[in-house]
Design a protein around this motif. Structure first.
Motif, PDB file in Angstrom:
ATOM      1  N   LEU A  63      21.650  43.791  42.684  1.00 20.34           N
ATOM      2  CA  LEU A  63      20.727  42.673  42.901  1.00 20.34           C
ATOM      3  C   LEU A  63      19.281  43.041  42.590  1.00 20.34           C
ATOM      4  CD1 LEU A  63      22.413  41.144  46.043  1.00 20.34           C
ATOM      5  CD2 LEU A  63      22.036  39.980  43.843  1.00 20.34           C
ATOM      6  N   LEU A 122      25.553  38.200  45.328  1.00 18.51           N
ATOM      7  CA  LEU A 122      25.079  37.592  46.577  1.00 18.51           C
ATOM      8  C   LEU A 122      26.254  37.157  47.450  1.00 18.51           C
ATOM      9  CD1 LEU A 122      22.157  35.526  45.043  1.00 18.51           C
ATOM     10  CD2 LEU A 122      21.890  37.356  46.746  1.00 18.51           C
ATOM     11  N   ALA A 145      21.627  35.918  52.067  1.00 18.04           N
ATOM     12  CA  ALA A 145      22.220  36.136  50.742  1.00 18.04           C
ATOM     13  C   ALA A 145      23.032  34.924  50.295  1.00 18.04           C
ATOM     14  CB  ALA A 145      23.095  37.385  50.759  1.00 18.04           C
ATOM     15  N   ARG A 148      21.058  31.868  49.339  1.00 13.06           N
ATOM     16  CA  ARG A 148      20.470  32.067  48.008  1.00 13.06           C
ATOM     17  C   ARG A 148      21.509  31.756  46.932  1.00 13.06           C
ATOM     18  NH1 ARG A 148      16.933  33.004  44.489  1.00 13.06           N
ATOM     19  NH2 ARG A 148      16.827  34.798  43.107  1.00 13.06           N
TER      20      ARG A 148
END
Length: 120
Positions: free
Chosen positions: A34, A44, A63, A66
């Motif tokens: 990442l 993610l 995460a 996102r």
């Protein structure tokens, strides 16, 4: 990277004596990936699974939200979101995410967080 992370996830679930080391290494690999590709939905999603499996549900939500914001169409993203939500004060939102996950296909290179519906 995805194959090694998947292998480490399997090792953790297959041998509880290696749980912390295996999931710690999986988390490290995902975070390194990442750093290079911060918008990688697969990383993610898998990071969310690893964080949930280690009881770090609030971190998992960051995460996974996102990944959702980036437009994930992976069932594991939404399953993992539901699992994390079930373990926070936002548990009322989990059902919608489980339902959404049921309508999608899981990614071939992503992890699914453990969830025991009888445990909740």
């Amino acid at each position: 990277m995805a194959e090694e992370v998947s292998h480490l996830h399997q090792v953790a679930w297959g041998d509880q004596t290696r749980w912390g080391v295996a999931l710690g290494r999986a988390e490290q690999l995902l975070r390194e990936h990442l750093q290079a590709e911060p918008s990688c939905v697969d990383a993610l999603t898998s990071l969310g699974a690893v964080l949930s499996d280690t009881g770090r549900h609030h971190e998992a939500l960051v995460a996974l939200r996102r990944a959702e914001a980036l437009g994930s169409t992976d069932a594991n993203t939404y399953h993992n979101l539901a699992v994390a939500l079930m373990n926070t004060d936002e548990r009322g939102k989990a059902r919608g995410y489980f339902e959404r996950a049921a309508l999608l296909r899981p990614g071939e290179s992503t992890l699914q967080a453990y969830f025991d519906p009888h445990g909740h």
